[in-house]
Design a protein around this motif. Sequence first.
Motif, PDB file in Angstrom:
ATOM      1  N   ARG A  96       0.855  -1.191   0.000  1.00  0.00           N
ATOM      2  CA  ARG A  96       0.000   0.000   0.000  1.00  0.00           C
ATOM      3  C   ARG A  96       0.884   1.231   0.000  1.00  0.00           C
ATOM      4  NH1 ARG A  96      -5.028  -0.144   3.838  1.00  0.00           N
ATOM      5  NH2 ARG A  96      -6.263  -0.144   1.971  1.00  0.00           N
ATOM      6  N   ASP A  97       0.363   2.300  -0.603  1.00  0.00           N
ATOM      7  CA  ASP A  97       1.084   3.570  -0.535  1.00  0.00           C
ATOM      8  C   ASP A  97       1.206   3.995   0.922  1.00  0.00           C
ATOM      9  OD1 ASP A  97       1.411   3.777  -3.239  1.00  0.00           O
ATOM     10  OD2 ASP A  97      -0.277   5.137  -3.529  1.00  0.00           O
ATOM     11  N   CYS A  98       2.344   4.561   1.250  1.00  0.00           N
ATOM     12  CA  CYS A  98       2.574   5.018   2.617  1.00  0.00           C
ATOM     13  C   CYS A  98       1.669   6.213   2.909  1.00  0.00           C
ATOM     14  CB  CYS A  98       4.036   5.399   2.796  1.00  0.00           C
ATOM     15  SG  CYS A  98       4.452   5.956   4.441  1.00  0.00           S
ATOM     16  N   LEU A  99       0.932   6.140   3.994  1.00  0.00           N
ATOM     17  CA  LEU A  99       0.022   7.229   4.361  1.00  0.00           C
ATOM     18  C   LEU A  99       0.754   8.392   5.016  1.00  0.00           C
ATOM     19  CD1 LEU A  99      -2.974   5.160   5.740  1.00  0.00           C
ATOM     20  CD2 LEU A  99      -2.732   6.214   3.498  1.00  0.00           C
ATOM     21  N   ARG A 100       1.874   8.121   5.635  1.00  0.00           N
ATOM     22  CA  ARG A 100       2.600   9.182   6.334  1.00  0.00           C
ATOM     23  C   ARG A 100       3.227  10.171   5.350  1.00  0.00           C
ATOM     24  NH1 ARG A 100       6.206   7.415  11.142  1.00  0.00           N
ATOM     25  NH2 ARG A 100       4.137   7.156  11.973  1.00  0.00           N
ATOM     26  N   CYS A 101       3.771   9.666   4.246  1.00  0.00           N
ATOM     27  CA  CYS A 101       4.414  10.554   3.272  1.00  0.00           C
ATOM     28  C   CYS A 101       3.601  10.685   1.986  1.00  0.00           C
ATOM     29  CB  CYS A 101       5.812  10.053   2.945  1.00  0.00           C
ATOM     30  SG  CYS A 101       5.856   8.452   2.109  1.00  0.00           S
ATOM     31  N   ASP A 102       2.395  10.141   1.963  1.00  0.00           N
ATOM     32  CA  ASP A 102       1.510  10.170   0.794  1.00  0.00           C
ATOM     33  C   ASP A 102       2.141   9.526  -0.434  1.00  0.00           C
ATOM     34  OD1 ASP A 102      -0.576  11.413   2.142  1.00  0.00           O
ATOM     35  OD2 ASP A 102       0.237  13.404   1.741  1.00  0.00           O
ATOM     36  N   GLY A 103       2.961   8.524  -0.230  1.00  0.00           N
ATOM     37  CA  GLY A 103       3.556   7.788  -1.338  1.00  0.00           C
ATOM     38  C   GLY A 103       4.698   8.496  -2.032  1.00  0.00           C
ATOM     39  N   THR A 104       5.277   9.533  -1.409  1.00  0.00           N
ATOM     40  CA  THR A 104       6.397  10.241  -2.026  1.00  0.00           C
ATOM     41  C   THR A 104       7.742   9.675  -1.590  1.00  0.00           C
ATOM     42  OG1 THR A 104       6.481  11.886  -0.275  1.00  0.00           O
ATOM     43  CG2 THR A 104       5.106  12.392  -2.188  1.00  0.00           C
ATOM     44  N   GLY A 105       7.796   9.084  -0.406  1.00  0.00           N
ATOM     45  CA  GLY A 105       9.045   8.542   0.115  1.00  0.00           C
ATOM     46  C   GLY A 105       9.887   9.548   0.875  1.00  0.00           C
ATOM     47  N   ILE A 106       9.463  10.818   0.878  1.00  0.00           N
ATOM     48  CA  ILE A 106      10.216  11.847   1.598  1.00  0.00           C
ATOM     49  C   ILE A 106       9.294  12.581   2.570  1.00  0.00           C
ATOM     50  CG2 ILE A 106      11.953  12.229  -0.182  1.00  0.00           C
ATOM     51  CD1 ILE A 106      10.340  14.624  -1.132  1.00  0.00           C
ATOM     52  N   ARG A 107       9.896  13.247   3.541  1.00  0.00           N
ATOM     53  CA  ARG A 107       9.147  13.997   4.534  1.00  0.00           C
ATOM     54  C   ARG A 107       9.983  15.197   4.956  1.00  0.00           C
ATOM     55  NH1 ARG A 107      12.265  13.661   8.674  1.00  0.00           N
ATOM     56  NH2 ARG A 107      13.331  11.764   9.189  1.00  0.00           N
ATOM     57  N   VAL A 108       9.339  16.154   5.577  1.00  0.00           N
ATOM     58  CA  VAL A 108      10.054  17.329   6.088  1.00  0.00           C
ATOM     59  C   VAL A 108      10.691  16.954   7.416  1.00  0.00           C
ATOM     60  CG1 VAL A 108       9.800  19.716   6.838  1.00  0.00           C
ATOM     61  CG2 VAL A 108       8.429  18.873   4.960  1.00  0.00           C
ATOM     62  N   ARG A 109      11.956  17.298   7.580  1.00  0.00           N
ATOM     63  CA  ARG A 109      12.663  16.998   8.825  1.00  0.00           C
ATOM     64  C   ARG A 109      12.064  17.775   9.987  1.00  0.00           C
ATOM     65  NH1 ARG A 109      17.836  14.673   7.610  1.00  0.00           N
ATOM     66  NH2 ARG A 109      18.333  15.006   5.434  1.00  0.00           N
ATOM     67  N   ILE A 110      12.171  17.221  11.192  1.00  0.00           N
ATOM     68  CA  ILE A 110      11.641  17.867  12.390  1.00  0.00           C
ATOM     69  C   ILE A 110      12.342  19.193  12.647  1.00  0.00           C
ATOM     70  CG2 ILE A 110      11.403  17.638  14.885  1.00  0.00           C
ATOM     71  CD1 ILE A 110      11.104  14.623  14.429  1.00  0.00           C
ATOM     72  N   GLY A 111      13.635  19.231  12.438  1.00  0.00           N
ATOM     73  CA  GLY A 111      14.380  20.475  12.638  1.00  0.00           C
ATOM     74  C   GLY A 111      13.921  21.578  11.692  1.00  0.00           C
ATOM     75  N   ARG A 112      13.561  21.209  10.465  1.00  0.00           N
ATOM     76  CA  ARG A 112      13.081  22.205   9.512  1.00  0.00           C
ATOM     77  C   ARG A 112      11.727  22.747   9.951  1.00  0.00           C
ATOM     78  NH1 ARG A 112      15.242  25.157   5.296  1.00  0.00           N
ATOM     79  NH2 ARG A 112      13.477  26.259   4.421  1.00  0.00           N
TER      80      ARG A 112
END
Length: 79
Positions: A48-64
């Motif tokens: 299944r597509d990842c729900l956390r990153c919406d299937g993009t594979g990347i996310r914004v870092r917490i520090g950012r």
Amino acid sequence: MTPILLLASLTFLGYTLCYLAVCTVSPWGRCRRCHGRRFHRTAIGTRRDCLRCDGTGIRVRIGRRLIDYIRAEYRAGKP
């Protein structure tokens, strides 16, 4: 202040400044749930597509996110 405590404080400060520099230069990181693969396996074994990153594979870092929050507060004029 003992030399060990001073060294530990400087190490922590250096690590924090380096992490914030990385977040400023490269705000995107791999998704922790799918590890950048864009999908994850369910309990029955289907993909299944990842729900956390919406299937993009990347996310914004917490520090950012922290940097963006501080900038927004500063621009809003709140102390």
